[in-house]
Design a protein around this motif. Structure first.
Motif, PDB file in Angstrom:
ATOM      1  N   GLY A  26       0.744  -1.153  -0.056  1.00  0.00           N
ATOM      2  CA  GLY A  26      -0.067   0.008   0.078  1.00  0.00           C
ATOM      3  C   GLY A  26       0.907   1.380   0.200  1.00  0.00           C
ATOM      4  O   GLY A  26       2.137   1.179   0.239  1.00  0.00           O
ATOM      5  N   GLY A  27       0.359   2.377  -0.282  1.00  0.00           N
ATOM      6  CA  GLY A  27       0.918   3.728  -0.096  1.00  0.00           C
ATOM      7  C   GLY A  27       0.006   4.905  -0.019  1.00  0.00           C
ATOM      8  O   GLY A  27      -1.424   4.603  -0.040  1.00  0.00           O
ATOM      9  N   VAL A  28       0.562   6.081   0.046  1.00  0.00           N
ATOM     10  CA  VAL A  28      -0.325   7.320   0.211  1.00  0.00           C
ATOM     11  C   VAL A  28       0.017   8.128  -0.911  1.00  0.00           C
ATOM     12  O   VAL A  28       1.224   8.421  -1.300  1.00  0.00           O
ATOM     13  N   ILE A  29      -0.973   8.434  -1.867  1.00  0.00           N
ATOM     14  CA  ILE A  29      -0.536   9.503  -2.856  1.00  0.00           C
ATOM     15  C   ILE A  29      -1.423  10.812  -2.530  1.00  0.00           C
ATOM     16  O   ILE A  29      -2.607  10.740  -2.526  1.00  0.00           O
ATOM     17  N   ALA A  30      -0.494  11.721  -2.526  1.00  0.00           N
ATOM     18  CA  ALA A  30      -1.251  13.161  -1.953  1.00  0.00           C
ATOM     19  C   ALA A  30      -1.643  13.842  -3.433  1.00  0.00           C
ATOM     20  O   ALA A  30      -1.148  14.097  -4.355  1.00  0.00           O
ATOM     21  N   MET A  31      -2.996  14.090  -3.396  1.00  0.00           N
ATOM     22  CA  MET A  31      -3.605  14.533  -4.406  1.00  0.00           C
ATOM     23  C   MET A  31      -3.735  16.083  -4.419  1.00  0.00           C
ATOM     24  O   MET A  31      -3.497  16.990  -5.200  1.00  0.00           O
ATOM     25  N   SER A  32      -3.707  16.493  -3.200  1.00  0.00           N
ATOM     26  CA  SER A  32      -3.502  18.180  -2.817  1.00  0.00           C
ATOM     27  C   SER A  32      -3.068  18.076  -1.388  1.00  0.00           C
ATOM     28  O   SER A  32      -2.934  17.153  -0.646  1.00  0.00           O
ATOM     29  N   ASP A  33      -3.010  19.286  -0.917  1.00  0.00           N
ATOM     30  CA  ASP A  33      -2.674  19.551   0.434  1.00  0.00           C
ATOM     31  C   ASP A  33      -3.722  18.889   1.408  1.00  0.00           C
ATOM     32  O   ASP A  33      -3.261  18.503   2.677  1.00  0.00           O
ATOM     33  N   ASN A  34      -5.122  18.973   1.144  1.00  0.00           N
ATOM     34  CA  ASN A  34      -6.197  18.302   1.919  1.00  0.00           C
ATOM     35  C   ASN A  34      -6.755  17.077   1.702  1.00  0.00           C
ATOM     36  O   ASN A  34      -7.730  16.678   2.226  1.00  0.00           O
ATOM     37  N   PHE A  35      -6.294  16.517   0.305  1.00  0.00           N
ATOM     38  CA  PHE A  35      -6.815  15.385   0.067  1.00  0.00           C
ATOM     39  C   PHE A  35      -5.856  14.449  -0.416  1.00  0.00           C
ATOM     40  O   PHE A  35      -4.909  14.712  -1.120  1.00  0.00           O
ATOM     41  N   LEU A  86      -8.554  -5.871  -2.319  1.00  0.00           N
ATOM     42  CA  LEU A  86      -8.480  -4.398  -2.563  1.00  0.00           C
ATOM     43  C   LEU A  86      -9.019  -3.448  -1.936  1.00  0.00           C
ATOM     44  O   LEU A  86     -10.154  -3.670  -1.795  1.00  0.00           O
ATOM     45  N   ASN A  87      -8.289  -2.580  -1.448  1.00  0.00           N
ATOM     46  CA  ASN A  87      -8.645  -1.338  -0.727  1.00  0.00           C
ATOM     47  C   ASN A  87      -8.480  -0.087  -0.964  1.00  0.00           C
ATOM     48  O   ASN A  87      -7.465   0.209  -1.746  1.00  0.00           O
ATOM     49  N   CYS A  88      -9.169   1.037  -0.851  1.00  0.00           N
ATOM     50  CA  CYS A  88      -8.965   2.386  -1.108  1.00  0.00           C
ATOM     51  C   CYS A  88      -9.452   3.234  -0.219  1.00  0.00           C
ATOM     52  O   CYS A  88     -10.851   3.062   0.073  1.00  0.00           O
ATOM     53  N   ASN A  89      -8.978   3.911   0.496  1.00  0.00           N
ATOM     54  CA  ASN A  89      -9.384   5.216   1.267  1.00  0.00           C
ATOM     55  C   ASN A  89      -8.975   6.436   0.595  1.00  0.00           C
ATOM     56  O   ASN A  89      -8.015   6.779   0.319  1.00  0.00           O
ATOM     57  N   PHE A  90     -10.047   7.609   0.885  1.00  0.00           N
ATOM     58  CA  PHE A  90      -9.937   8.854   0.471  1.00  0.00           C
ATOM     59  C   PHE A  90      -9.821   9.664   1.978  1.00  0.00           C
ATOM     60  O   PHE A  90     -10.859   9.528   2.702  1.00  0.00           O
ATOM     61  N   TRP A  91      -8.684  10.290   2.004  1.00  0.00           N
ATOM     62  CA  TRP A  91      -8.483  11.026   3.261  1.00  0.00           C
ATOM     63  C   TRP A  91      -8.764  12.707   2.975  1.00  0.00           C
ATOM     64  O   TRP A  91      -8.229  12.988   2.079  1.00  0.00           O
ATOM     65  N   PHE A  92      -9.522  13.242   3.853  1.00  0.00           N
ATOM     66  CA  PHE A  92      -9.904  14.582   3.748  1.00  0.00           C
ATOM     67  C   PHE A  92      -9.248  15.335   5.190  1.00  0.00           C
ATOM     68  O   PHE A  92      -9.574  14.972   6.215  1.00  0.00           O
ATOM     69  N   TYR A  93      -8.464  16.249   4.703  1.00  0.00           N
ATOM     70  CA  TYR A  93      -7.785  17.278   5.720  1.00  0.00           C
ATOM     71  C   TYR A  93      -6.849  16.223   7.042  1.00  0.00           C
ATOM     72  O   TYR A  93      -6.908  16.608   8.122  1.00  0.00           O
ATOM     73  N   ILE A 136      -8.285  13.997   8.713  1.00  0.00           N
ATOM     74  CA  ILE A 136      -9.118  13.624   9.651  1.00  0.00           C
ATOM     75  C   ILE A 136     -10.169  12.518   9.457  1.00  0.00           C
ATOM     76  O   ILE A 136     -10.392  11.754  10.163  1.00  0.00           O
ATOM     77  N   LEU A 137     -10.941  12.824   8.380  1.00  0.00           N
ATOM     78  CA  LEU A 137     -11.851  11.789   7.837  1.00  0.00           C
ATOM     79  C   LEU A 137     -11.504  11.028   6.507  1.00  0.00           C
ATOM     80  O   LEU A 137     -10.801  11.624   5.743  1.00  0.00           O
ATOM     81  N   ALA A 138     -11.713   9.651   6.985  1.00  0.00           N
ATOM     82  CA  ALA A 138     -11.534   8.887   6.033  1.00  0.00           C
ATOM     83  C   ALA A 138     -12.649   8.307   5.339  1.00  0.00           C
ATOM     84  O   ALA A 138     -13.389   7.739   6.090  1.00  0.00           O
ATOM     85  N   ILE A 139     -12.960   8.011   3.936  1.00  0.00           N
ATOM     86  CA  ILE A 139     -13.824   7.171   3.560  1.00  0.00           C
ATOM     87  C   ILE A 139     -13.267   6.400   2.722  1.00  0.00           C
ATOM     88  O   ILE A 139     -12.488   6.467   1.669  1.00  0.00           O
ATOM     89  N   GLY A 140     -13.819   4.893   2.535  1.00  0.00           N
ATOM     90  CA  GLY A 140     -13.149   4.011   1.931  1.00  0.00           C
ATOM     91  C   GLY A 140     -14.110   2.813   1.235  1.00  0.00           C
ATOM     92  O   GLY A 140     -15.288   2.562   1.763  1.00  0.00           O
ATOM     93  N   ALA A 141     -13.413   1.999   0.698  1.00  0.00           N
ATOM     94  CA  ALA A 141     -14.211   0.895   0.107  1.00  0.00           C
ATOM     95  C   ALA A 141     -13.352  -0.201  -0.098  1.00  0.00           C
ATOM     96  O   ALA A 141     -12.155  -0.030  -0.221  1.00  0.00           O
ATOM     97  N   SER A 142     -13.796  -1.749   0.186  1.00  0.00           N
ATOM     98  CA  SER A 142     -13.106  -2.685   0.106  1.00  0.00           C
ATOM     99  C   SER A 142     -13.799  -3.775  -1.039  1.00  0.00           C
ATOM    100  O   SER A 142     -14.713  -3.989  -1.098  1.00  0.00           O
TER     101      SER A 142
END
Length: 75
Positions: free
Chosen positions: A25-34, A54-61, A63-69
């Motif tokens: 896994g890894g983290v891809i910075a889309m912007s400063d807050n996403f 297979l998993n994917c999480n979207f991080w906002f600020y 603080i908040l993560a929304i994901g799917a598996s």
């Protein structure tokens, strides 16, 4: 509890098998807050079909993560 094995009178044997788990896994910075955080988990047991999660999480600020598996396997 009622189940199919409640009245089992035959001989039963149990075997132990080694389980192997590999994760990536890894983290891809889309912007400063996403941020996007994809990952996968591969599970292998000798006497069973392989499994892949297979998993994917979207991080906002951060603080908040929304994901799917999604779990897929082969026979």
């Amino acid at each position: 509890l009622a189940n199919d094995y409640a009245n089992f009178s035959g001989n039963a044997t149990a075997k132990q098998f080694r389980h192997l788990f590999f994760s990536l896994g890894g983290v891809i910075a889309m912007s400063d807050n996403f941020k996007l955080k994809p990952s996968l988990l591969y599970k292998y047991v000798n006497a069973a079909p392989m499994q892949l999660d297979l998993n994917c999480n979207f991080w906002f600020y951060d603080i908040l993560a929304i994901g799917a598996s999604y779990n897929c396997w082969s026979y």
